[in-house]
Each structure stands twice: as C-alpha cells, then as structure tokens.
Design a protein around this motif. Sequence first.
Motif, PDB file in Angstrom:
ATOM      1  N   LEU A  87       0.829  -1.215   0.000  1.00  0.00           N
ATOM      2  CA  LEU A  87       0.000   0.000   0.000  1.00  0.00           C
ATOM      3  C   LEU A  87       0.860   1.259   0.000  1.00  0.00           C
ATOM      4  CD1 LEU A  87      -2.843  -0.986   2.495  1.00  0.00           C
ATOM      5  CD2 LEU A  87      -2.983  -0.818   0.002  1.00  0.00           C
ATOM      6  N   THR A  88       2.069   1.159   0.544  1.00  0.00           N
ATOM      7  CA  THR A  88       3.000   2.278   0.479  1.00  0.00           C
ATOM      8  C   THR A  88       3.916   2.167  -0.727  1.00  0.00           C
ATOM      9  OG1 THR A  88       2.979   2.416   2.900  1.00  0.00           O
ATOM     10  CG2 THR A  88       4.759   3.545   1.764  1.00  0.00           C
ATOM     11  N   THR A  89       4.240   0.934  -1.116  1.00  0.00           N
ATOM     12  CA  THR A  89       5.165   0.731  -2.233  1.00  0.00           C
ATOM     13  C   THR A  89       4.525   1.081  -3.575  1.00  0.00           C
ATOM     14  OG1 THR A  89       6.275  -1.018  -1.001  1.00  0.00           O
ATOM     15  CG2 THR A  89       6.630  -0.967  -3.372  1.00  0.00           C
ATOM     16  N   LEU A  90       3.237   0.774  -3.765  1.00  0.00           N
ATOM     17  CA  LEU A  90       2.555   1.069  -5.033  1.00  0.00           C
ATOM     18  C   LEU A  90       2.666   2.546  -5.429  1.00  0.00           C
ATOM     19  CD1 LEU A  90      -0.801  -0.927  -5.377  1.00  0.00           C
ATOM     20  CD2 LEU A  90       1.079  -0.787  -7.013  1.00  0.00           C
ATOM     21  N   ARG A 129     -10.874   4.461  -2.406  1.00  0.00           N
ATOM     22  CA  ARG A 129     -10.419   3.664  -1.265  1.00  0.00           C
ATOM     23  C   ARG A 129     -11.485   3.536  -0.185  1.00  0.00           C
ATOM     24  NH1 ARG A 129      -4.157   4.893  -0.011  1.00  0.00           N
ATOM     25  NH2 ARG A 129      -4.954   6.832   0.869  1.00  0.00           N
ATOM     26  N   ALA A 130     -12.561   4.301  -0.309  1.00  0.00           N
ATOM     27  CA  ALA A 130     -13.670   4.173   0.631  1.00  0.00           C
ATOM     28  C   ALA A 130     -14.643   3.069   0.224  1.00  0.00           C
ATOM     29  CB  ALA A 130     -14.416   5.510   0.745  1.00  0.00           C
ATOM     30  N   ILE A 131     -14.456   2.510  -0.987  1.00  0.00           N
ATOM     31  CA  ILE A 131     -15.341   1.448  -1.488  1.00  0.00           C
ATOM     32  C   ILE A 131     -14.990   0.124  -0.805  1.00  0.00           C
ATOM     33  CG2 ILE A 131     -16.060   0.169  -3.536  1.00  0.00           C
ATOM     34  CD1 ILE A 131     -15.341   2.660  -5.195  1.00  0.00           C
ATOM     35  N   ALA A 132     -16.014  -0.598  -0.366  1.00  0.00           N
ATOM     36  CA  ALA A 132     -15.803  -1.872   0.342  1.00  0.00           C
ATOM     37  C   ALA A 132     -15.501  -3.004  -0.636  1.00  0.00           C
ATOM     38  CB  ALA A 132     -17.035  -2.204   1.188  1.00  0.00           C
ATOM     39  N   TRP A 133     -14.360  -2.901  -1.299  1.00  0.00           N
ATOM     40  CA  TRP A 133     -13.921  -3.907  -2.263  1.00  0.00           C
ATOM     41  C   TRP A 133     -12.406  -3.843  -2.292  1.00  0.00           C
ATOM     42  CZ3 TRP A 133     -13.281  -3.335  -8.122  1.00  0.00           C
ATOM     43  CH2 TRP A 133     -13.147  -4.595  -8.721  1.00  0.00           C
ATOM     44  N   LEU A 134     -11.731  -4.946  -1.972  1.00  0.00           N
ATOM     45  CA  LEU A 134     -10.280  -4.936  -1.804  1.00  0.00           C
ATOM     46  C   LEU A 134      -9.529  -4.442  -3.032  1.00  0.00           C
ATOM     47  CD1 LEU A 134      -8.118  -5.496   0.286  1.00  0.00           C
ATOM     48  CD2 LEU A 134      -7.969  -7.850  -0.568  1.00  0.00           C
ATOM     49  N   PRO A 135      -9.871  -4.849  -4.265  1.00  0.00           N
ATOM     50  CA  PRO A 135      -9.163  -4.298  -5.430  1.00  0.00           C
ATOM     51  C   PRO A 135      -9.262  -2.770  -5.532  1.00  0.00           C
ATOM     52  CG  PRO A 135     -10.353  -6.268  -6.068  1.00  0.00           C
ATOM     53  CD  PRO A 135     -10.775  -5.951  -4.662  1.00  0.00           C
ATOM     54  N   ALA A 136     -10.393  -2.194  -5.072  1.00  0.00           N
ATOM     55  CA  ALA A 136     -10.544  -0.733  -5.123  1.00  0.00           C
ATOM     56  C   ALA A 136      -9.508  -0.049  -4.238  1.00  0.00           C
ATOM     57  CB  ALA A 136     -11.957  -0.333  -4.698  1.00  0.00           C
ATOM     58  N   LEU A 137      -9.134  -0.718  -3.129  1.00  0.00           N
ATOM     59  CA  LEU A 137      -8.112  -0.163  -2.240  1.00  0.00           C
ATOM     60  C   LEU A 137      -6.791  -0.010  -2.984  1.00  0.00           C
ATOM     61  CD1 LEU A 137      -7.047   0.628   0.588  1.00  0.00           C
ATOM     62  CD2 LEU A 137      -6.681  -1.822   1.015  1.00  0.00           C
ATOM     63  N   TYR A 138      -6.423  -1.040  -3.755  1.00  0.00           N
ATOM     64  CA  TYR A 138      -5.139  -0.997  -4.467  1.00  0.00           C
ATOM     65  C   TYR A 138      -5.198  -0.121  -5.718  1.00  0.00           C
ATOM     66  CZ  TYR A 138      -3.176  -4.530  -1.399  1.00  0.00           C
ATOM     67  OH  TYR A 138      -2.686  -5.184  -0.292  1.00  0.00           O
TER      68      TYR A 138
END
Length: 428
Positions: A87-90, A129-138
């Motif tokens: 999450l920091t490296t991306l 990043r507020a969406i409840a879906w893990l790919p959306a976080l990345y």
Amino acid sequence: MSKLHFPLYERFIIKSTDQKVGVPPVLTPEPLPVHPVQRQSRSADLLLLVGILLVAINLRPALASVGPLIEDIRRATGLSNSQLGLLTTLPLIAFGVISSLTPLFTRRLGIGGTLLMALVLLVMGTSMRAIAWLPALYVGTLLVGIAIAFGNVLMPSLTKRNFSSHSGFVTSLYSSAMALGASLAAGFSVPLAVEMNLGWRGALGVWSIPAMIALIVWLPQVRRLTRSEPNRSFQKAMKHLGGSALAWQVALFMGLQSLTFYVVLAWLPAILMSRGYDATYSGWMLSLSQAMGIFGSLIIPTLAGRTTDQRGIVLCLALIESVGLAGLLLDQTGWIALWASLIGFVLGGSFGLALLFIVLRSSGTETATELSGFAQSIGYMVAAVGPLLFGVLFDLTQSWTWSFLFLFAVGVIKLGMGWGAGSPQTLE
C-alpha cells in the motif's frame, strides 16, 4: 519656457499653507504610485502561491493516513505485512514511472493543466479507497500515486518559473505544507475511523474533500500558466541527465531520504504497537513526527537557500537522524516522543533540501522540470524498495533490529550523495 522636472524632489509636496516667513517649508513624503500591471502581477503571484500551498498540503494525506490504520486494515482484510507494505510501495512505483514522463505532459498540457489533471486523479483515487472492495483499495492507491507524482515533480518547476529569486523561502513554504498535510492525516485518521465511526475505509476516503477544494482553487491557474515550447527533445534531455554525476547525486539523495520517510510513515505505528503502545498513541507519535517535519521543512530550505554550499547542512542532518534512529531502536525509558521528533525534523528538512537542490542545480525552468522528473523517477524507484524490504526483514527475523540496521546503511549512502548534491555547481 519649458518646465523643468526634478523627479527626486517631486516625491515631496511642499506644505505652504499658513507658512510663516523665515520658516523652512515642511516636506511631506508622497508614496510612489504602483503601476496597475505591477499590482495585478503581485496579486496573481499571491493567488498562485495560495494554489501551490493548497496543492502541496494534499500531496501527503492519502499516504500518511494508511500507517495509523494498518492494524485495522490487517484485521479486516487478513493481509500480511508484505501485502500491507504494498500500500506504500505502489505509490512509490507510480512516482518512479510517472515522474520521468511528467515533462511529456507539461509540453502538451502546460504545468497548470498537468496539475489540474493530477488533482482530478487524486480526488478519484482517495474516493475509491472508501469502497468496500479490496481491489478498489489498491487501484485507488495507484491513482493516488500517479497524481502525487505529478505534483511532486512540478512544485520545484513552479518555484523556478515564478519565484526564482525567493526559491529557498517558497520551497520552505510548500514543503512545510506537505508536512502539515501528512501530520494532520497521521493524527486524525484513527479518531476519524473510531470516534467518528467512519471505519478505516471512510477515514481513508475523507481526504478526497480537501483535494476537491484544491482542485477548485487551482482552476484559474490553468489559463495563466501557459505552455512553453521546449528547447530540446525529451529523449535528448534524459540522455544528458543520465550522463551527469550531479543529476544522479540529486536523484539518489532524493530517493534515499524518501525511502526513510516512507518507511517511518508506513511502519512507525506498527513498531510502537509491537512494544505495547495502543493505536491512538502510536498514531499521534507519527503525527508528532510529521509535525516536526513542518519545522524542518521551514527551517532547512530557508537556511540552505542563503548559501551556495549546502554540505554542512547535509552533515548535520545525517548526525541528527542517526541519533533519532538509534534512540528509537534502543529506547527503554519511554522517550519515544523525542526520537520521533528528531527523526521527523530531519526527514522534513531533508525533503525540503532535496527539492531545493533541484531548483539550485538547474539553469532554468525547463531544466528544473527535467531534473525534477529525472531525480524523482530514479529517487522514488529507490524509495519503493524501503517499506517493502523493511517489512520483509521483520517477517524473516521477527525483530526490528535488522530493519533499523538497513536504515543506518541507507543513511551512510545518503550522506555521500548529499555531499555531492550540496556542492556549489549548476547543471547546464
């Protein structure tokens, strides 16, 4: 007979009313008129400076808000330390790729249009990043990284273009604004998630609001910051920079100070929580570190801008950083606040100094944009290794000692690169 004019004398009005004989006339200064064009230019520069500061304050919250929430994210998603480090490296990978390409965008869209595009991407990324879906976080994190990359590169270019005679002061202002944004995000992320009941997703997404405000304020600058024709091709510029020892020294100093910064940003709360401190305290220690970075960002570039040789400043920062890291590693007395403050001050000052190196070692705006893109591309590719490797070393050894030894090694190399970048010379 033509009337003679005496400009210096005519700056005064002779008060002759009720003047007594034999008493010298009273000369009262009359302010020199300010030309309307000059007044308009000053107002435009002030509005530009406000826009720069609003953009700058949004270049860190999306990153600084992750560290304090790392345990909440881990519990909710089951991600490992290495996956969380991503999450920091991306964003750092995005910095490395996009930074070198930024001059291509400015040649087509201009600096103003490129920054507007960056702010749009920043709003989109933080909202995702507020969406409840893990790919959306990345995916959101990647968009955030692309947006911030543009902003990082163009801040020194704007300084060189519009505030060259006050480069140290302006660099201090916007680098401290970046540190302020990081400090606010680090300190308020946990309260937003817990006390405001936003959860960790909401606490990450809320930072799209100040980004939207910056976007609106920046809109008038798009027409003012007109696109200029480049003096040389992009390929020729990159080839020239790639063969310059000075450009590599600036780039590696930028990268190594960023590596340490993002390691602290990502892992300081986790280090403290592993020693028994709660999440709120750990988040506030990161916030304190970032707040001290504001002072470092204000003081160091201002001092460095007043001298042609910055090597003494580089050495002082290296010594203070070593003390802070050693204190944090060996602390048994609870002086965490002191060590976090020293590290934060050095990292804020080092970042401001790295940005100032880009301005001071460039001969013009175009060179500053090219050097900024080159330095931040190389630099952030180096920095991207930091948070991931720091987490991997802990996963392998179950101890922070080897991770800290890695940072000490980075500090030694950084001192060498800063010594070269701080010498009084200019990249033609």
